[in-house]
Design a protein around this motif. Structure first.
Motif, PDB file in Angstrom:
ATOM      1  N   ASP A  84      10.361 -11.359 -22.618  1.00 57.70           N
ATOM      2  CA  ASP A  84      11.714 -11.203 -22.093  1.00 57.70           C
ATOM      3  C   ASP A  84      12.023 -12.187 -20.981  1.00 57.70           C
ATOM      4  OD1 ASP A  84      12.124  -9.147 -23.858  1.00 57.70           O
ATOM      5  OD2 ASP A  84      11.780  -7.552 -22.402  1.00 57.70           O
ATOM      6  N   GLU A  85      11.006 -12.913 -20.505  1.00 60.23           N
ATOM      7  CA  GLU A  85      11.230 -13.922 -19.476  1.00 60.23           C
ATOM      8  C   GLU A  85      11.538 -15.296 -20.071  1.00 60.23           C
ATOM      9  OE1 GLU A  85       8.515 -12.303 -15.776  1.00 60.23           O
ATOM     10  OE2 GLU A  85       7.501 -13.476 -17.340  1.00 60.23           O
ATOM     11  N   ARG A 236      11.195 -12.036 -14.258  1.00 64.42           N
ATOM     12  CA  ARG A 236      12.095 -11.050 -14.830  1.00 64.42           C
ATOM     13  C   ARG A 236      13.035 -10.452 -13.792  1.00 64.42           C
ATOM     14  NH1 ARG A 236      12.438  -7.781 -19.488  1.00 64.42           N
ATOM     15  NH2 ARG A 236      13.716  -5.938 -19.082  1.00 64.42           N
ATOM     16  N   GLU A 237      12.499 -10.155 -12.605  1.00 64.78           N
ATOM     17  CA  GLU A 237      13.346  -9.513 -11.592  1.00 64.78           C
ATOM     18  C   GLU A 237      14.473 -10.450 -11.146  1.00 64.78           C
ATOM     19  OE1 GLU A 237       9.608 -11.042  -9.370  1.00 64.78           O
ATOM     20  OE2 GLU A 237      10.131 -10.157 -11.314  1.00 64.78           O
ATOM     21  N   LEU A 239      15.826 -12.878 -13.193  1.00 71.01           N
ATOM     22  CA  LEU A 239      16.753 -12.949 -14.328  1.00 71.01           C
ATOM     23  C   LEU A 239      17.629 -11.699 -14.396  1.00 71.01           C
ATOM     24  CD1 LEU A 239      14.459 -14.437 -17.129  1.00 71.01           C
ATOM     25  CD2 LEU A 239      16.127 -15.642 -15.693  1.00 71.01           C
ATOM     26  N   GLU A 240      17.083 -10.576 -13.989  1.00 68.86           N
ATOM     27  CA  GLU A 240      17.869  -9.338 -13.976  1.00 68.86           C
ATOM     28  C   GLU A 240      18.914  -9.344 -12.865  1.00 68.86           C
ATOM     29  OE1 GLU A 240      14.697  -6.038 -15.709  1.00 68.86           O
ATOM     30  OE2 GLU A 240      14.713  -6.491 -13.557  1.00 68.86           O
ATOM     31  N   ARG A 241      18.575  -9.981 -11.747  1.00 64.77           N
ATOM     32  CA  ARG A 241      19.423  -9.860 -10.560  1.00 64.77           C
ATOM     33  C   ARG A 241      20.499 -10.938 -10.475  1.00 64.77           C
ATOM     34  NH1 ARG A 241      15.512  -9.491  -7.093  1.00 64.77           N
ATOM     35  NH2 ARG A 241      15.588 -11.522  -6.077  1.00 64.77           N
ATOM     36  N   ASP A 252      23.134  -6.856 -21.225  1.00 68.62           N
ATOM     37  CA  ASP A 252      22.983  -7.046 -19.788  1.00 68.62           C
ATOM     38  C   ASP A 252      21.552  -7.379 -19.390  1.00 68.62           C
ATOM     39  OD1 ASP A 252      25.659  -6.605 -19.086  1.00 68.62           O
ATOM     40  OD2 ASP A 252      25.373  -4.429 -19.187  1.00 68.62           O
ATOM     41  N   ALA A 253      20.598  -7.102 -20.267  1.00 70.03           N
ATOM     42  CA  ALA A 253      19.191  -7.323 -19.934  1.00 70.03           C
ATOM     43  C   ALA A 253      18.777  -8.747 -20.291  1.00 70.03           C
ATOM     44  CB  ALA A 253      18.315  -6.313 -20.679  1.00 70.03           C
ATOM     45  N   PRO A 254      17.812  -9.300 -19.557  1.00 74.49           N
ATOM     46  CA  PRO A 254      17.276 -10.605 -19.947  1.00 74.49           C
ATOM     47  C   PRO A 254      16.382 -10.445 -21.183  1.00 74.49           C
ATOM     48  CG  PRO A 254      16.077  -9.760 -18.026  1.00 74.49           C
ATOM     49  CD  PRO A 254      17.203  -8.800 -18.310  1.00 74.49           C
ATOM     50  N   ARG A 257      21.144 -12.027 -21.600  1.00 77.66           N
ATOM     51  CA  ARG A 257      22.276 -12.246 -20.691  1.00 77.66           C
ATOM     52  C   ARG A 257      22.413 -13.714 -20.291  1.00 77.66           C
ATOM     53  NH1 ARG A 257      21.234 -11.284 -15.012  1.00 77.66           N
ATOM     54  NH2 ARG A 257      23.127 -10.027 -14.990  1.00 77.66           N
TER      55      ARG A 257
END
Length: 413
Positions: A84-85, A236-237, A239-241, A252-254, A257
């Protein structure tokens, strides 16, 4: 490991390299040749699995599975924690602009971005563009005698307002490999993020984002034996933020997005085949059986790195023997581990274009110009005179090809 390197078997995977009357490919820094399996993967996807994502029918389901598998393989190639990254996109430049736009939405006037005079413009222009958001751009200087970064200059520009440092893992213009781990430590000490352009290093050696401890890293598959596709890795954190630019229907999730629109699925299929080739090479080079994909990919890239140090020595020795030829970058034979086999040079009484044209007449492909690294060419005083000639070897090149290159250059003198 390079002692077991069978370049004949390697070259058999690259139809363009071994076809009758094939040119000598020293234009690799701008894009390598692809394996036959890569071409087959692109073709087969388009003929048999061509579909958009999210459908309940067979071709869409298979296409989804292929993209997921490629994302997992790329995560292994880069040492990422999670598929997911991994973000796919048209190319590194487009992905970097997208990330800079997202980061720009978090900046305040006076926040600082650090770039270097050694980098490809794709790792400069997207960050300089943040000046329109009120950001202040700080520059890291270069030691012109060997084209390495000036770490005192870096230390001088880091401070409490530094938000991001953008640096290349290797220079596409002069071949310098930067000490990115040291740069990351310095940046993190002032709570800044680090974006690494690994486009030029990716075909030449192993990448481990965890070991580098960087925050973002990009590469381009067409530089490591695959099709035209860009890849972005991010924590990941982060990409989420970060506030991504996306359509409302995008997840909305990496990573979705950050993947704007329909992706280049056939290019992603070809990417998987490029990684499969590297896995094959890793199995060939590993001294013992290799049981994980990450280990196979690491074995391949460590083997390539060792092989290419030999090619760097051969290129250095051959080029230095040509009268009137000046190499820009590291030329100490004991420091070939600090560069990749990409050499930029000028030849007395000849323009770079004249040299490249002469080489082309002998079926030797080489680039001339600024190589989209305008800032280092300006720093070296070469931009106004046509830049440099650039030759770059990868693991499928041979010592015999280097000899022919050197002979062709001698003919000009």
């Amino acid at each position: 490991m390079s002692l077991n390197f069978d370049v004949t078997r390697v070259r058999e995977h690259f139809p363009s390299v071994i076809r009758p009357r094939a040119p000598i490919y020293f234009d690799n820094p701008a894009g390598t040749q692809v394996t036959g399996a890569v071409a087959d993967g692109v073709r087969d996807y388009l003929l048999f699995d061509n579909a958009n994502h999210g459908g309940a029918f067979a071709t869409s389901t298979r296409s989804n599975a292929m993209v997921n598998e490629t994302r997992a393989a790329m995560a292994d190639f880069l040492g990422a924690n999670s598929p997911d990254e991994i973000v796919f996109g048209p190319n590194m430049t487009t992905l970097t602009y997208g990330l800079s736009r997202a980061l720009g939405r978090t900046l305040r006037p006076g926040d600082e971005i650090v770039v270097t005079r050694l980098d490809h413009d794709s790792n400069i222009a997207p960050w300089v563009a943040l000046e329109e958001c009120g950001a202040v751009v700080r520059w890291v200087d270069v030691h012109t005698e060997d084209c390495t970064l000036d770490f005192e200059s870096l230390a001088a520009v880091l401070g409490p307002r530094t938000k991001l440092v953008a640096v290349g893992l290797a220079s596409n213009a002069v071949g310098t490999v930067n000490d990115v781990s040291r740069i990351v430590r310095m940046a993190h000490a002032v709570d800044a993020r680090v974006f690494v352009d690994a486009v030029h290093f990716a075909p030449h050696g192993p990448i481990d984002v965890a070991e580098l401890d960087c925050d973002f890293l990009s590469c381009s598959v067409y530089k490591f034996f695959g099709p035209h596709l860009g890849v972005l890795w991010g924590r990941r954190e982060l990409l989420e933020r970060l506030p991504a630019y996306k359509v409302r229907s995008a997840p909305d999730a990496p990573p979705d997005r950050f993947e704007t629109g329909t992706q280049n699925h056939e290019g992603i299929a070809g990417t998987l085949e490029a990684l499969h080739y590297l896995e094959w090479l890793g199995n060939e080079l590993a001294p013992a059986p290799v049981h994980t994909r990450r280990a196979r990919l690491l074995a391949a890239m460590h083997g390539i790195r060792a092989r290419e140090r030999e090619l760097s020595h051969a290129l250095l020795q051959g080029l230095q023997a040509v009268p009137g030829l000046r190499i820009f970058g590291i030329t100490d034979p004991d420091r070939m581990g600090d560069r990749v086999p990409t050499f930029s040079f000028t030849l007395a009484q000849r323009t770079p274009l004249e040299v490249a044209t002469h080489l082309a007449s002998r079926d030797i492909q080489a680039w001339n110009g600024n190589h989209f690294a305008m800032t280092i060419m300006e720093t070296l005083g070469l931009e106004q005179s046509g830049g440099t000639v650039r030759v770059g070897a990868v693991h499928y090149n041979t010592h015999e090809e280097i000899d022919l290159l050197v002979q062709a250059l001698h003919a000009l003198t």
